[in-house]
Design an enzyme around this catalytic site. Structure first.
Site, PDB file in Angstrom:
ATOM      1  CG  ASP A  78       6.324   6.181   6.224  1.00 53.46           C
ATOM      2  OD1 ASP A  78       7.168   7.064   6.084  1.00 53.46           O
ATOM      3  OD2 ASP A  78       5.472   6.229   7.132  1.00 53.46           O
ATOM      4  NE  ARG A 103      -6.489  -2.595   7.678  1.00 54.07           N
ATOM      5  CZ  ARG A 103      -5.169  -2.419   7.771  1.00 54.07           C
ATOM      6  NH1 ARG A 103      -4.519  -1.878   6.776  1.00 54.07           N
ATOM      7  NH2 ARG A 103      -4.523  -2.787   8.850  1.00 54.07           N
ATOM      8  CE  LYS A 140       2.933   8.438   4.183  1.00 54.99           C
ATOM      9  NZ  LYS A 140       2.778   8.386   5.652  1.00 54.99           N
ATOM     10  CG  ASP A 150      -0.348  -0.235   2.539  1.00 54.04           C
ATOM     11  OD1 ASP A 150       0.877  -0.426   2.618  1.00 54.04           O
ATOM     12  OD2 ASP A 150      -1.081  -0.227   3.548  1.00 54.04           O
TER      13      ASP A 150
HETATM   14  P1  IMP Z   1       7.397   1.731   6.809  1.00 50.16           P
HETATM   15  O1  IMP Z   1       7.593   2.992   7.623  1.00 50.16           O
HETATM   16  O2  IMP Z   1       7.759   1.970   5.385  1.00 50.16           O
HETATM   17  O3  IMP Z   1       8.109   0.572   7.431  1.00 50.16           O
HETATM   18  O4  IMP Z   1       5.843   1.423   6.841  1.00 50.16           O
HETATM   19  C1  IMP Z   1       5.305   0.506   7.726  1.00 50.16           C
HETATM   20  C2  IMP Z   1       3.836   0.297   7.474  1.00 50.16           C
HETATM   21  O5  IMP Z   1       3.169   1.376   8.043  1.00 50.16           O
HETATM   22  C3  IMP Z   1       3.419   0.257   6.017  1.00 50.16           C
HETATM   23  O6  IMP Z   1       3.383  -1.015   5.485  1.00 50.16           O
HETATM   24  C4  IMP Z   1       2.020   0.815   6.096  1.00 50.16           C
HETATM   25  O7  IMP Z   1       1.091  -0.234   6.266  1.00 50.16           O
HETATM   26  C5  IMP Z   1       2.051   1.675   7.322  1.00 50.16           C
HETATM   27  N1  IMP Z   1       2.036   3.098   6.971  1.00 50.16           N
HETATM   28  C6  IMP Z   1       3.051   3.905   6.584  1.00 50.16           C
HETATM   29  N2  IMP Z   1       2.609   5.153   6.341  1.00 50.16           N
HETATM   30  C7  IMP Z   1       1.275   5.125   6.573  1.00 50.16           C
HETATM   31  C8  IMP Z   1       0.218   6.106   6.462  1.00 50.16           C
HETATM   32  O8  IMP Z   1       0.398   7.273   6.107  1.00 50.16           O
HETATM   33  N3  IMP Z   1      -1.027   5.661   6.783  1.00 50.16           N
HETATM   34  C9  IMP Z   1      -1.302   4.386   7.177  1.00 50.16           C
HETATM   35  N4  IMP Z   1      -0.362   3.452   7.276  1.00 50.16           N
HETATM   36  C10 IMP Z   1       0.916   3.812   6.977  1.00 50.16           C
HETATM   37 MG    MG Z   2       1.303  -2.050   4.887  1.00 48.95          MG
END
Ligand code: IMP
Ligand code: MG
Length: 187
Positions: free
Chosen positions: A108, A171, A136, A105
Protein backbone atom coordinates in the site's frame (compact mmCIF):
# COMPACT_ATOMS: atom_id res chain seq x y z
CA UNK A 1 -20.96 -25.02 -0.60
CA UNK A 2 -22.85 -21.70 -0.41
CA UNK A 3 -20.76 -18.55 -0.62
CA UNK A 4 -19.98 -17.17 2.82
CA UNK A 5 -20.61 -13.42 2.76
CA UNK A 6 -20.78 -11.77 6.20
CA UNK A 7 -22.73 -8.50 6.45
CA UNK A 8 -19.57 -6.35 6.64
CA UNK A 9 -18.49 -7.52 3.17
CA UNK A 10 -19.24 -4.88 0.55
CA UNK A 11 -18.24 -5.80 -3.01
CA UNK A 12 -16.43 -9.00 -3.94
CA UNK A 13 -13.61 -7.92 -6.25
CA UNK A 14 -11.69 -11.14 -6.85
CA UNK A 15 -13.20 -14.59 -6.48
CA UNK A 16 -11.27 -17.64 -5.35
CA UNK A 17 -11.04 -19.18 -8.82
CA UNK A 18 -9.70 -15.90 -10.30
CA UNK A 19 -7.19 -15.53 -7.47
CA UNK A 20 -6.00 -19.10 -7.99
CA UNK A 21 -5.54 -18.43 -11.72
CA UNK A 22 -3.46 -15.33 -10.98
CA UNK A 23 -1.41 -17.23 -8.40
CA UNK A 24 -0.62 -19.86 -11.04
CA UNK A 25 0.71 -17.07 -13.26
CA UNK A 26 2.81 -15.76 -10.37
CA UNK A 27 4.22 -19.27 -9.96
CA UNK A 28 5.08 -19.38 -13.67
CA UNK A 29 6.93 -16.07 -13.25
CA UNK A 30 8.91 -17.50 -10.32
CA UNK A 31 9.71 -20.66 -12.30
CA UNK A 32 11.00 -18.68 -15.25
CA UNK A 33 13.14 -16.38 -13.15
CA UNK A 34 14.62 -18.88 -10.68
CA UNK A 35 14.50 -22.33 -12.28
CA UNK A 36 18.01 -22.29 -13.68
CA UNK A 37 19.76 -20.65 -10.74
CA UNK A 38 22.32 -22.70 -8.83
CA UNK A 39 20.83 -22.15 -5.34
CA UNK A 40 17.38 -22.59 -3.92
CA UNK A 41 15.54 -19.29 -3.37
CA UNK A 42 14.32 -18.35 0.10
CA UNK A 43 10.65 -17.39 0.18
CA UNK A 44 9.99 -14.96 3.02
CA UNK A 45 6.31 -14.58 3.90
CA UNK A 46 5.09 -11.60 5.88
CA UNK A 47 2.80 -12.74 8.67
CA UNK A 48 -0.03 -12.88 9.05
CA UNK A 49 -1.66 -11.50 5.91
CA UNK A 50 0.43 -13.43 3.40
CA UNK A 51 -0.52 -16.87 4.79
CA UNK A 52 -3.25 -17.92 2.28
CA UNK A 53 -1.38 -16.42 -0.69
CA UNK A 54 1.90 -17.97 0.42
CA UNK A 55 0.27 -21.37 0.95
CA UNK A 56 -1.34 -21.45 -2.49
CA UNK A 57 1.79 -20.13 -4.18
CA UNK A 58 4.19 -22.67 -2.74
CA UNK A 59 1.86 -25.59 -3.46
CA UNK A 60 2.06 -24.66 -7.14
CA UNK A 61 5.85 -24.34 -7.12
CA UNK A 62 7.87 -27.04 -8.86
CA UNK A 63 11.32 -25.92 -7.76
CA UNK A 64 13.11 -26.48 -4.48
CA UNK A 65 13.08 -23.51 -2.14
CA UNK A 66 13.49 -22.69 1.52
CA UNK A 67 10.76 -21.13 3.63
CA UNK A 68 10.86 -18.40 6.21
CA UNK A 69 8.56 -15.83 7.81
CA UNK A 70 8.72 -12.46 9.47
CA UNK A 71 6.19 -10.49 11.41
CA UNK A 72 6.01 -6.79 10.64
CA UNK A 73 3.86 -4.74 12.91
CA UNK A 74 2.35 -1.48 11.73
CA UNK A 75 -0.11 -1.32 14.66
CA UNK A 76 -3.12 -1.15 12.39
CA UNK A 77 -6.09 -0.80 14.74
CA UNK A 78 -8.62 0.56 12.28
CA UNK A 79 -8.19 1.13 8.59
CA UNK A 80 -5.01 3.21 8.80
CA UNK A 81 -1.56 2.14 9.94
CA UNK A 82 -0.39 4.04 13.01
CA UNK A 83 3.18 4.60 14.10
CA UNK A 84 6.36 3.38 12.53
CA UNK A 85 6.42 -0.27 11.37
CA UNK A 86 8.62 -2.67 13.32
CA UNK A 87 10.24 -5.94 12.32
CA UNK A 88 9.12 -8.26 15.08
CA UNK A 89 10.51 -11.67 14.18
CA UNK A 90 14.07 -12.41 13.10
CA UNK A 91 14.76 -14.78 10.23
CA UNK A 92 15.89 -18.38 10.70
CA UNK A 93 17.78 -18.60 7.41
CA UNK A 94 20.88 -16.61 6.57
CA UNK A 95 20.06 -14.59 3.46
CA UNK A 96 23.65 -13.65 2.64
CA UNK A 97 24.44 -14.52 -0.99
CA UNK A 98 20.98 -16.02 -1.56
CA UNK A 99 18.10 -15.34 -3.92
CA UNK A 100 15.34 -13.97 -1.69
CA UNK A 101 11.68 -13.53 -2.60
CA UNK A 102 9.45 -11.50 -0.28
CA UNK A 103 5.81 -12.66 -0.32
CA UNK A 104 3.28 -10.06 0.81
CA UNK A 105 -0.51 -9.75 0.77
CA UNK A 106 -0.79 -6.09 -0.17
CA UNK A 107 1.69 -3.30 -0.77
CA UNK A 108 0.00 0.00 0.00
CA UNK A 109 2.05 2.99 1.20
CA UNK A 110 5.05 0.57 1.26
CA UNK A 111 6.21 1.95 4.60
CA UNK A 112 6.04 -1.52 6.16
CA UNK A 113 7.61 -3.61 3.43
CA UNK A 114 10.37 -1.10 2.70
CA UNK A 115 11.61 -1.63 6.27
CA UNK A 116 11.95 -5.34 5.61
CA UNK A 117 13.55 -4.68 2.22
CA UNK A 118 16.23 -2.46 3.79
CA UNK A 119 16.81 -4.97 6.58
CA UNK A 120 17.26 -7.82 4.09
CA UNK A 121 19.40 -5.73 1.76
CA UNK A 122 21.77 -4.96 4.65
CA UNK A 123 22.34 -8.74 4.97
CA UNK A 124 23.64 -8.87 1.39
CA UNK A 125 21.37 -11.29 -0.51
CA UNK A 126 22.38 -12.15 -4.08
CA UNK A 127 18.99 -10.91 -5.28
CA UNK A 128 15.84 -9.57 -3.68
CA UNK A 129 12.40 -9.57 -5.32
CA UNK A 130 8.86 -8.90 -4.13
CA UNK A 131 5.76 -10.85 -5.11
CA UNK A 132 2.44 -9.47 -3.85
CA UNK A 133 -1.15 -10.55 -4.11
CA UNK A 134 -2.32 -6.94 -4.48
CA UNK A 135 -0.41 -3.79 -5.38
CA UNK A 136 -2.13 -0.51 -4.50
CA UNK A 137 0.45 1.22 -6.67
CA UNK A 138 -1.03 4.71 -6.45
CA UNK A 139 -0.75 4.83 -2.65
CA UNK A 140 3.03 4.87 -2.14
CA UNK A 141 4.43 7.13 0.56
CA UNK A 142 7.89 5.68 -0.02
CA UNK A 143 9.10 4.43 -3.43
CA UNK A 144 8.83 0.65 -3.78
CA UNK A 145 8.89 -1.71 -6.73
CA UNK A 146 6.73 -4.83 -6.63
CA UNK A 147 8.33 -7.24 -9.10
CA UNK A 148 5.20 -9.30 -9.59
CA UNK A 149 1.65 -8.42 -8.48
CA UNK A 150 -1.30 -10.75 -9.05
CA UNK A 151 -3.66 -7.76 -8.97
CA UNK A 152 -2.98 -4.04 -9.39
CA UNK A 153 -5.56 -1.75 -7.84
CA UNK A 154 -6.19 1.95 -8.36
CA UNK A 155 -6.92 4.21 -5.40
CA UNK A 156 -7.25 3.03 -1.83
CA UNK A 157 -10.26 0.78 -1.26
CA UNK A 158 -9.99 -1.02 2.08
CA UNK A 159 -9.71 -4.70 1.21
CA UNK A 160 -10.50 -7.79 3.23
CA UNK A 161 -10.21 -11.52 2.65
CA UNK A 162 -7.64 -13.98 1.35
CA UNK A 163 -5.36 -12.97 4.22
CA UNK A 164 -6.33 -9.32 4.46
CA UNK A 165 -7.90 -8.37 7.76
CA UNK A 166 -9.87 -5.72 9.47
CA UNK A 167 -9.21 -5.76 13.23
CA UNK A 168 -7.79 -9.30 12.80
CA UNK A 169 -10.94 -10.76 11.28
CA UNK A 170 -11.94 -11.62 7.69
CA UNK A 171 -8.57 -13.17 6.77
CA UNK A 172 -10.35 -16.45 6.01
CA UNK A 173 -12.81 -15.12 3.44
CA UNK A 174 -12.08 -17.14 0.28
CA UNK A 175 -12.11 -13.99 -1.90
CA UNK A 176 -10.89 -10.38 -1.85
CA UNK A 177 -13.64 -7.85 -1.16
CA UNK A 178 -14.12 -4.26 -0.08
CA UNK A 179 -15.18 -3.58 3.49
CA UNK A 180 -18.28 -1.69 4.59
CA UNK A 181 -16.68 1.01 6.71
CA UNK A 182 -19.83 1.57 8.77
CA UNK A 183 -19.15 -1.83 10.38
CA UNK A 184 -15.77 -0.80 11.77
CA UNK A 185 -17.08 -0.06 15.26
CA UNK A 186 -19.34 -3.12 15.30
CA UNK A 187 -16.57 -5.70 14.88
P1 IMP B 1 1.77 -0.32 3.91
O1 IMP B 1 0.84 0.88 3.92
O2 IMP B 1 2.17 -0.65 2.52
O3 IMP B 1 2.91 -0.11 4.85
O4 IMP B 1 0.91 -1.54 4.45
C1 IMP B 1 0.98 -1.95 5.77
C2 IMP B 1 0.18 -3.20 6.00
O5 IMP B 1 -1.16 -2.82 6.08
C3 IMP B 1 0.26 -4.24 4.89
O6 IMP B 1 1.24 -5.19 5.09
C4 IMP B 1 -1.10 -4.88 5.00
O7 IMP B 1 -1.05 -5.99 5.88
C5 IMP B 1 -1.96 -3.80 5.58
N1 IMP B 1 -2.88 -3.25 4.58
C6 IMP B 1 -2.66 -2.33 3.62
N2 IMP B 1 -3.77 -2.11 2.89
C7 IMP B 1 -4.71 -2.93 3.40
C8 IMP B 1 -6.09 -3.22 3.06
O8 IMP B 1 -6.69 -2.66 2.14
N3 IMP B 1 -6.70 -4.15 3.83
C9 IMP B 1 -6.10 -4.80 4.86
N4 IMP B 1 -4.83 -4.58 5.20
C10 IMP B 1 -4.14 -3.66 4.48
MG1 MG C 1 0.67 -7.47 5.59
Amino acid sequence: MALWKPEYVDKILFREKDIEQRIKRATAWIHKKYRNRPDKPIMIGILKGAIPFYGKLIMNLRIDCQFDFVTLSSFRGGLEAIGSPRLVTRLLNDVKGRDVIIIEDVVDTARTISKLYKYLKSHKPKSLATVALVDKHEMRMVPYKVDYACFKIKGNPFLIGYGLDVKEIARNLPYVATFKKEYLNKL
